[in-house]
Write a protein that holds these residues in place. Structure first.
Motif, PDB file in Angstrom:
ATOM      1  N   ASP A   1       0.798  -1.245   0.048  1.00  0.00           N
ATOM      2  CA  ASP A   1       0.208  -0.044  -0.076  1.00  0.00           C
ATOM      3  C   ASP A   1       0.827   1.206   0.149  1.00  0.00           C
ATOM      4  OD1 ASP A   1      -2.126   1.899   0.159  1.00  0.00           O
ATOM      5  OD2 ASP A   1      -2.375   1.621   2.456  1.00  0.00           O
TER       6      ASP A   1
ATOM      7  N   GLN B   1       1.948   5.496  -0.673  1.00  0.00           N
ATOM      8  CA  GLN B   1       1.255   6.911  -0.840  1.00  0.00           C
ATOM      9  C   GLN B   1       2.395   7.513  -1.851  1.00  0.00           C
ATOM     10  OE1 GLN B   1      -0.452   9.046   2.472  1.00  0.00           O
ATOM     11  NE2 GLN B   1       0.962  10.845   1.949  1.00  0.00           N
TER      12      GLN B   1
ATOM     13  N   SER C   1      -1.382  10.853  -3.993  1.00  0.00           N
ATOM     14  CA  SER C   1      -2.112  10.095  -4.440  1.00  0.00           C
ATOM     15  C   SER C   1      -1.645   8.662  -3.889  1.00  0.00           C
ATOM     16  CB  SER C   1      -1.702   9.767  -5.817  1.00  0.00           C
ATOM     17  OG  SER C   1      -2.311   8.606  -6.807  1.00  0.00           O
ATOM     18  N   ARG C   2      -2.679   7.491  -3.752  1.00  0.00           N
ATOM     19  CA  ARG C   2      -2.751   6.314  -3.081  1.00  0.00           C
ATOM     20  C   ARG C   2      -2.559   5.285  -4.085  1.00  0.00           C
ATOM     21  NH1 ARG C   2      -5.938   4.178   2.207  1.00  0.00           N
ATOM     22  NH2 ARG C   2      -4.814   2.255   2.480  1.00  0.00           N
ATOM     23  N   GLY C   3      -1.798   4.246  -3.994  1.00  0.00           N
ATOM     24  CA  GLY C   3      -1.788   3.160  -5.021  1.00  0.00           C
ATOM     25  C   GLY C   3      -1.207   1.989  -4.416  1.00  0.00           C
ATOM     26  N   THR C   4      -1.539   0.801  -4.992  1.00  0.00           N
ATOM     27  CA  THR C   4      -1.307  -0.540  -4.555  1.00  0.00           C
ATOM     28  C   THR C   4      -0.340  -1.078  -5.903  1.00  0.00           C
ATOM     29  OG1 THR C   4      -3.588  -0.929  -3.692  1.00  0.00           O
ATOM     30  CG2 THR C   4      -2.108  -2.993  -4.272  1.00  0.00           C
TER      31      THR C   4
ATOM     32  N   THR D   1      -1.361   0.104  -9.479  1.00  0.00           N
ATOM     33  CA  THR D   1      -2.678   0.846  -9.755  1.00  0.00           C
ATOM     34  C   THR D   1      -2.399   2.135  -8.921  1.00  0.00           C
ATOM     35  OG1 THR D   1      -4.102  -0.179  -7.977  1.00  0.00           O
ATOM     36  CG2 THR D   1      -4.108  -1.182 -10.092  1.00  0.00           C
ATOM     37  N   ASN D   2      -3.434   3.073  -9.103  1.00  0.00           N
ATOM     38  CA  ASN D   2      -3.446   4.173  -8.173  1.00  0.00           C
ATOM     39  C   ASN D   2      -4.880   4.792  -8.178  1.00  0.00           C
ATOM     40  OD1 ASN D   2      -3.976   5.781 -10.463  1.00  0.00           O
ATOM     41  ND2 ASN D   2      -1.967   5.773 -10.976  1.00  0.00           N
ATOM     42  N   THR D   3      -5.027   5.852  -7.445  1.00  0.00           N
ATOM     43  CA  THR D   3      -6.598   6.433  -7.191  1.00  0.00           C
ATOM     44  C   THR D   3      -6.819   7.011  -8.484  1.00  0.00           C
ATOM     45  OG1 THR D   3      -5.469   8.046  -5.979  1.00  0.00           O
ATOM     46  CG2 THR D   3      -6.192   6.195  -4.577  1.00  0.00           C
TER      47      THR D   3
ATOM     48  N   PRO E   1      -8.725   8.182 -11.732  1.00  0.00           N
ATOM     49  CA  PRO E   1     -10.209   7.245 -12.198  1.00  0.00           C
ATOM     50  C   PRO E   1      -9.384   6.437 -13.541  1.00  0.00           C
ATOM     51  CG  PRO E   1     -10.326   9.773 -12.018  1.00  0.00           C
ATOM     52  CD  PRO E   1      -8.961   9.459 -11.674  1.00  0.00           C
TER      53      PRO E   1
END
Length: 180
Positions: A59, A61, A76-79, A91-93, A95
Motif C-alpha cells: 500500500d 502513498q 495519491s494512493r496506490g497498490t 494501480t492508483n487512485t 479514475p
C-alpha cells in the motif's frame, strides 16, 4: 474448408499484453545458471533471497511535486504488486477513465535493501481517446525489517506520437500488506 471464428480481445487485455511485451528484460539481478560453480551458486542464491524481500503487495502513498520548486501538486494512493521473477503491476487512485494500470519490472540494486523499477501506463483524455503513455522510473529503499519502503520517482508523460510532454517528480512511502 474449415471456418474458424476468433473473439476480439478487449482493449484492456490488449493494452496489458502490449505494455508487458514492450518492456525489456532486466539485465541485472539475475542469478547465474544452476550449473555454475558452488561458490557462485551460493552467492546467487543469497542475492535472490535478498531480492525476494520486496516481493508481495504494498500500500503506497505518492507525493507528486513540481520538479523545480518542490511544491506539492498532488498526493495519491496506490497498490503495487512486486512479483517473483521481477514483474511489477500497480494501480492508483486516478479514475480508470484517465489512466490505466501500470506494468513494469523491478530489480535488486547493490545492497540488500536497494531496488529499482521501471513501469509504464496508458493515459486517456476526458473523452476516452488515447492521450499517450507515462514512463515511471523508481529508486526504492526497503527498510531493514522489509515491511516499509521509501523512494524517489521520476515520471515522463509522452503524447501519442512519443514526444515528451512533461516530467513529474515524486516521493513514495509504502507499507507491506500482510499475507493471510
Amino acid at each position: 474448408m474449415k471456418t474458424v471464428s476468433v473473439k476480439p480481445m478487449s482493449t484492456a487485455a490488449l493494452t496489458a499484453l502490449l505494455a508487458c511485451a514492450a518492456l525489456p528484460a532486466p539485465a541485472h539481478g539475475s542469478p547465474p545458471p544452476s550449473d555454475a560453480n558452488p561458490a557462485a551458486s551460493a552467492a546467487a542464491d543469497a542475492l535472490a533471497a535478498g531480492a525476494r524481500r520486496i516481493e508481495g503487495m504494498w500500500d503506497e502513498q505518492v507525493t507528486i511535486m513540481d520538479c523545480s520548486s518542490g511544491a506539492i501538486l498532488m498526493v495519491s494512493r496506490g497498490t503495487n504488486l512486486f512479483i517473483r521473477g521481477s514483474a511489477l503491476v500497480a494501480t492508483n487512485t486516478a479514475p480508470p477513465t484517465t489512466m490505466g494500470p501500470a506494468f513494469g519490472q523491478w530489480w535488486s540494486e547493490s545492497g540488500a535493501n536497494a531496488f529499482g523499477a521501471k513501469m509504464r501506463l496508458n493515459r486517456f483524455n476526458p473523452d476516452g481517446s488515447f492521450a499517450g503513455i507515462r514512463e515511471i522510473v523508481r529508486d526504492i529503499q526497503l527498510a531493514p525489517d522489509a515491511d516499509s519502503l521509501t523512494g524517489t520517482v521520476s515520471a515522463t508523460d509522452y503524447d501519442p506520437a512519443g514526444n515528451p510532454l512533461q516530467v513529474l517528480c515524486s516521493s513514495e512511502a509504502g507499507t507491506r500488506v500482510p499475507s493471510p
